[in-house]
Design a protein around this motif. Structure first.
Motif, PDB file in Angstrom:
ATOM      1  N   LEU A  24      45.984  45.896  44.606  1.00 56.89           N
ATOM      2  CA  LEU A  24      45.505  45.516  45.933  1.00 56.89           C
ATOM      3  C   LEU A  24      46.684  45.176  46.842  1.00 56.89           C
ATOM      4  O   LEU A  24      46.666  45.473  48.035  1.00 56.89           O
ATOM      5  N   ALA A  65      37.712  48.887  41.386  1.00 58.07           N
ATOM      6  CA  ALA A  65      37.582  48.893  42.846  1.00 58.07           C
ATOM      7  C   ALA A  65      36.177  49.335  43.244  1.00 58.07           C
ATOM      8  O   ALA A  65      35.578  48.774  44.170  1.00 58.07           O
ATOM      9  N   LEU A 105      41.452  45.694  49.718  1.00 58.29           N
ATOM     10  CA  LEU A 105      40.490  46.546  49.024  1.00 58.29           C
ATOM     11  C   LEU A 105      40.274  47.841  49.795  1.00 58.29           C
ATOM     12  O   LEU A 105      40.218  48.927  49.208  1.00 58.29           O
TER      13      LEU A 105
END
Length: 193
Positions: A24, A65, A105
């Protein structure tokens, strides 16, 4: 002996979460196992043992994710409730996308989406296609059934998704929240019933 691939160990889960936080912050583009392992308190050898190889680790990170993405989408779900409608749903999605704290993200998502298009085989395989279907399914669930089941309803949710994705790319590139939000809301109003 190889690790059980169906049930991750506590250490595998711990390292996956640490690696996820690392990507991230740093992205996946130039991911190298040695710096990653050092940063998360492991070794390349342990990562290879737990995830098979670098592609296995990338696949696990993409799945992680996608879990976050699906959790976001699930919050829009209307289980047991009347559908809220396409425009309010798309507006809620945009409100979530536009929050600064979600940038890591979203950058990771864009990177994985792009790599999936350029490198359709290997670790990235199917990521872009799966995420399109995920988002379209959630938008469909937010439409009243007659609209959801019509060709026009499919076209409207595809347009809503295109607006959201385009605006997301613009926001990530420029950070111009007010300008882009105004444009998104203008376009969503045109999608209204």
């Amino acid at each position: 002996m190889s690790p059980d691939r169906t049930t991750p160990s506590a250490r595998q889960v711990e390292l996956l979460e640490a690696a996820y936080q690392y990507v991230l912050d740093h992205g996946l583009a130039d991911l190298s196992l040695r710096p990653l392992a050092t940063a998360i308190g492991s070794s390349p050898r342990v990562l290879m043992f737990l995830f098979g190889n670098k592609d296995g680790l990338v696949r696990a990170l993409l799945a992680r994710a996608r879990t976050d993405e699906l959790a976001i989408l699930d919050r829009l779900g209307q289980a047991g409730q009347e559908p809220i409608g396409l425009v309010p749903a798309a507006d809620r999605v945009w409100a979530w996308l536009a929050v600064d704290e979600h940038r890591p993200l979203l950058r990771l998502w864009v990177e994985a989406y792009g790599r999936s298009l350029v490198e359709p085989d290997g670790a990235w395989a199917g990521f872009a296609r799966a995420t399109v279907h995920d988002w379209l399914a959630v938008l469909a669930a937010c439409q009243p059934q007659p609209e959801r089941d019509s060709q026009e309803g499919a076209t409207r949710r595809t347009l809503a998704l295109a607006v959201l994705r385009g605006a997301l790319l613009d926001l990530l590139a420029t950070g111009e929240h007010r300008r882009i939000t105004t444009a998104v809301r203008h376009q969503l109003a045109l999608l209204g019933p």
